[in-house]
Design an enzyme around this catalytic site. Structure first.
Site, mmCIF file in Angstrom:
data_model
loop_
_atom_site.group_PDB
_atom_site.id
_atom_site.type_symbol
_atom_site.label_atom_id
_atom_site.label_comp_id
_atom_site.label_asym_id
_atom_site.label_seq_id
_atom_site.Cartn_x
_atom_site.Cartn_y
_atom_site.Cartn_z
ATOM 1 N N HIS A 273 -15.838 35.762 -3.618
ATOM 2 C CA HIS A 273 -14.391 35.965 -3.431
ATOM 3 C C HIS A 273 -13.819 34.981 -2.416
ATOM 4 O O HIS A 273 -14.388 34.764 -1.361
ATOM 5 C CB HIS A 273 -14.042 37.411 -3.111
ATOM 6 C CG HIS A 273 -14.615 37.987 -1.849
ATOM 7 N ND1 HIS A 273 -13.988 37.860 -0.624
ATOM 8 C CD2 HIS A 273 -15.742 38.702 -1.611
ATOM 9 C CE1 HIS A 273 -14.700 38.485 0.298
ATOM 10 N NE2 HIS A 273 -15.785 38.987 -0.264
ATOM 11 N N ASP A 285 -18.509 35.751 4.663
ATOM 12 C CA ASP A 285 -17.892 36.712 3.745
ATOM 13 C C ASP A 285 -16.475 36.255 3.423
ATOM 14 O O ASP A 285 -15.553 36.608 4.130
ATOM 15 C CB ASP A 285 -17.874 38.107 4.397
ATOM 16 C CG ASP A 285 -17.291 39.178 3.499
ATOM 17 O OD1 ASP A 285 -17.147 38.921 2.285
ATOM 18 O OD2 ASP A 285 -16.976 40.260 4.013
ATOM 19 N N GLU A 319 -10.708 40.507 -2.967
ATOM 20 C CA GLU A 319 -11.803 41.481 -2.971
ATOM 21 C C GLU A 319 -11.616 42.482 -1.839
ATOM 22 O O GLU A 319 -11.837 43.677 -1.993
ATOM 23 C CB GLU A 319 -13.158 40.775 -2.818
ATOM 24 C CG GLU A 319 -14.368 41.692 -2.995
ATOM 25 C CD GLU A 319 -14.837 42.390 -1.732
ATOM 26 O OE1 GLU A 319 -15.611 43.339 -1.823
ATOM 27 O OE2 GLU A 319 -14.416 41.987 -0.632
ATOM 28 N N GLU A 320 -11.225 41.967 -0.668
ATOM 29 C CA GLU A 320 -11.325 42.790 0.541
ATOM 30 C C GLU A 320 -10.407 44.003 0.552
ATOM 31 O O GLU A 320 -10.798 45.069 0.994
ATOM 32 C CB GLU A 320 -11.058 41.925 1.784
ATOM 33 C CG GLU A 320 -12.107 40.831 2.012
ATOM 34 C CD GLU A 320 -13.478 41.381 2.396
ATOM 35 O OE1 GLU A 320 -13.664 42.607 2.379
ATOM 36 O OE2 GLU A 320 -14.365 40.562 2.712
ATOM 37 N N ASP A 347 -22.103 37.679 -2.433
ATOM 38 C CA ASP A 347 -21.206 38.214 -1.397
ATOM 39 C C ASP A 347 -22.023 38.809 -0.253
ATOM 40 O O ASP A 347 -21.562 39.706 0.438
ATOM 41 C CB ASP A 347 -20.247 39.249 -2.005
ATOM 42 C CG ASP A 347 -19.142 39.647 -1.040
ATOM 43 O OD1 ASP A 347 -18.921 38.922 -0.043
ATOM 44 O OD2 ASP A 347 -18.505 40.693 -1.274
ATOM 45 N N HIS A 417 -16.696 40.940 8.825
ATOM 46 C CA HIS A 417 -15.327 41.381 9.103
ATOM 47 C C HIS A 417 -14.952 41.252 10.587
ATOM 48 O O HIS A 417 -14.235 42.105 11.113
ATOM 49 C CB HIS A 417 -15.100 42.829 8.631
ATOM 50 C CG HIS A 417 -15.271 43.021 7.161
ATOM 51 N ND1 HIS A 417 -15.107 44.239 6.552
ATOM 52 C CD2 HIS A 417 -15.589 42.159 6.162
ATOM 53 C CE1 HIS A 417 -15.319 44.119 5.246
ATOM 54 N NE2 HIS A 417 -15.622 42.860 4.981
HETATM 55 ZN ZN LIG Z 1 -17.184 40.036 0.805
#
Ligand SMILES: [Zn+2]
Length: 462
Positions: A273, A285, A319-320, A347, A417
């Site tokens: 993503h 990520d 995606e998130e 991912d 994140h």
């Molecule tokens: Zn991800």
């Protein structure tokens, strides 16, 4: 003598065709070695990912940074000579963090680290000042529900697995609202911290009418607040969040192909993503997933290899905080999903690969095992029991076999994140090994004489 030789020759001619065909390993060894050599020759993939992340930074849905990054990737893919390069339109949620802060008011004044959770509502402008109630689980909150009214509930739940622990980030706000809390704090979903908060999305339960603001705090601050409360201190904090949800915004799934030489309508799709959270640079990520897949395709093309089937790279958007890209891909390509031979998503960070994870029929798994043998030379010959990803979930749930690189994920959740998801966390050699893994598997599966066999029931692939 002569007669028996003729007899042997006749017997060989009569043998089933399959028995005479070379094994997958024999047939593809030379091509796989060329792919691996090309991937490991330099740090091209790492450098390209660094260029992406350093230039555009983080890429949350709805931001100019995401769309600028998509424009750049599309232009570079065209320069690479990839085929059918395009952005497929997707409407995505547009959540904006705004200003936010968390202050310890009692028993002493101190600034605490926080990151609001994606999708959260705001606090009033003056913030919410309230005593903190700390719990270790949903069960404890239920048992002590009478104490929660007017409080800020802190879910102080140590990391076990992501799946088990992330339930508190996703569902903590609604569980706390249900028992009358004013806001919810959640201990960051990570096994390791240098006082770094980890964001991520929350999900408001539609059966709970009140939506309360929610944010992640660090392991260190969660543990301190718990210690204070257990000593009998009255802990009071002020939470301020200026989050807003704006109207959905236009975005795109990034698509590029190498068309198949014999069966171009049959597709191996691979990617990651392109969006990220609004912190760090989204290197691990999941810029790496997109660039790794893209570099895999570039190498196949530059080696002059063209498989029977089409290999399609996709950088899914959103995606998130919505999965709009994965859902839009399913809808836009629904008519050709029966001809999707395999979907591969990276991912989990481009860390050292052990092999691939696979979800599909037993007969397909047996073939994937043979393909993975081509990766034994880079110690990536394993086939783990499950595989897949969020973005390919909408199509793998309809029967497309699912795969993901199986990497050493021991450091992934340290940075996941956070502001620390930056290029330096990835090693150029490990990135190249992931590119080699994805390229070999995608190429060979796209070129096999027969497509990977589907599971008997179309809906049971995952
Ligand atoms: Zn991800």
């Amino acid at each position: 003598m002569k007669i028996s030789t003729i007899g042997l020759a006749l017997a060989l001619l009569a043998a089933p065709i399959a028995a005479q065909q070379p094994t997958i390993e024999a047939r593809y060894r030379a091509d796989a070695d060329r792919i691996i050599d090309a991937a490991l020759r330099d740090s091209a993939a790492w450098k390209r990912l660094a260029k992406l992340t350093d230039t555009f930074g983080n890429r949350l849905s709805g931001t100019k940074a995401l769309e600028d990054a998509i424009d750049w990737v599309l232009a570079e893919m065209k320069r690479d000579g990839l085929e059918n390069v395009r952005g497929e339109p997707v409407k995505v949620p547009h959540w904006v963090r705004g200003q936010e802060s968390l202050e310890l008011v009692s028993p002493r004044r101190a600034k605490l680290q926080l990151l609001g959770l994606g999708g959260s509502v705001a606090t009033p402008a003056k913030g919410i000042t309230a005593p903190v109630m700390v719990v270790s689980s949903f069960d404890e909150l239920t048992a002590r529900a009478a104490e929660a009214k007017g409080k800020i509930v802190l879910f102080d739940v140590p990391f076990t697995t992501y799946g088990a622990t992330v339930r508190y980030r996703a569902g903590g706000a609604s569980a706390a609202a249900k028992v009358g809390a004013l806001a919810a704090l959640v201990r960051s979903v990570t096994p390791q911290s240098m006082r770094t908060p980890h964001t991520g999305s929350l999900r408001y339960d539609s059966t709970v009418t009140t939506r309360i603001p929610s944010a992640a705090v660090t392991i260190e601050d969660a543990m301190m607040i718990r210690r204070m409360i257990e000593r009998g201190d009255r802990v009071v904090v002020t939470l301020r969040m200026g989050a807003r949800t704006l109207p959905d915004a236009p975005s795109r799934n990034v698509v590029a192909e190498l068309r198949g030489a014999e069966k171009p309508d049959e597709v191996v799709v691979l990617g990651g993503h392109i969006d990220s959270w609004d912190v760090g640079q989204g290197a691990m990520d999941d810029g790496g997933g997109v660039v790794g897949a893209w570099e895999a395709l570039r190498i196949i093309k530059e080696l002059g290899l063209r498989p029977k089937r089409t290999i399609r790279v996709v950088g899914w958007t959103n995606e998130e905080n919505g999965l709009a890209g994965g859902n839009a891909y399913r809808d836009a390509h629904r008519a050709e999903l029966d001809a999707h031979v395999l979907a591969i998503e990276s991912d989990g960070g481009l860390f050292k690969p052990r092999g691939v994870g696979f979800a599909g029929s037993d007969s397909a798994r047996a073939i994937v095992r043979q393909v993975a043998r081509l990766l034994e030379r880079i110690e990536a010959g394993g086939v783990a029991a499950s595989g897949g990803g969020a973005d390919i979930g909408p199509i793998t749930s309809l029967g497309v076999p699912a795969m993901s690189p199986d990497v050493d994920g021991s450091r992934y959740f340290w940075y996941h994140h956070t502001d620390a998801d930056t290029m330096d966390k990835l090693d150029p050699r490990e990135v190249a090994l992931c590119v080699a893994t994805m390229a070999v598997v995608a190429y060979v599966v796209a070129d096999l004489p027969e497509p990977l066999p589907r599971a008997a029931a179309a809906t049971s692939a995952r």
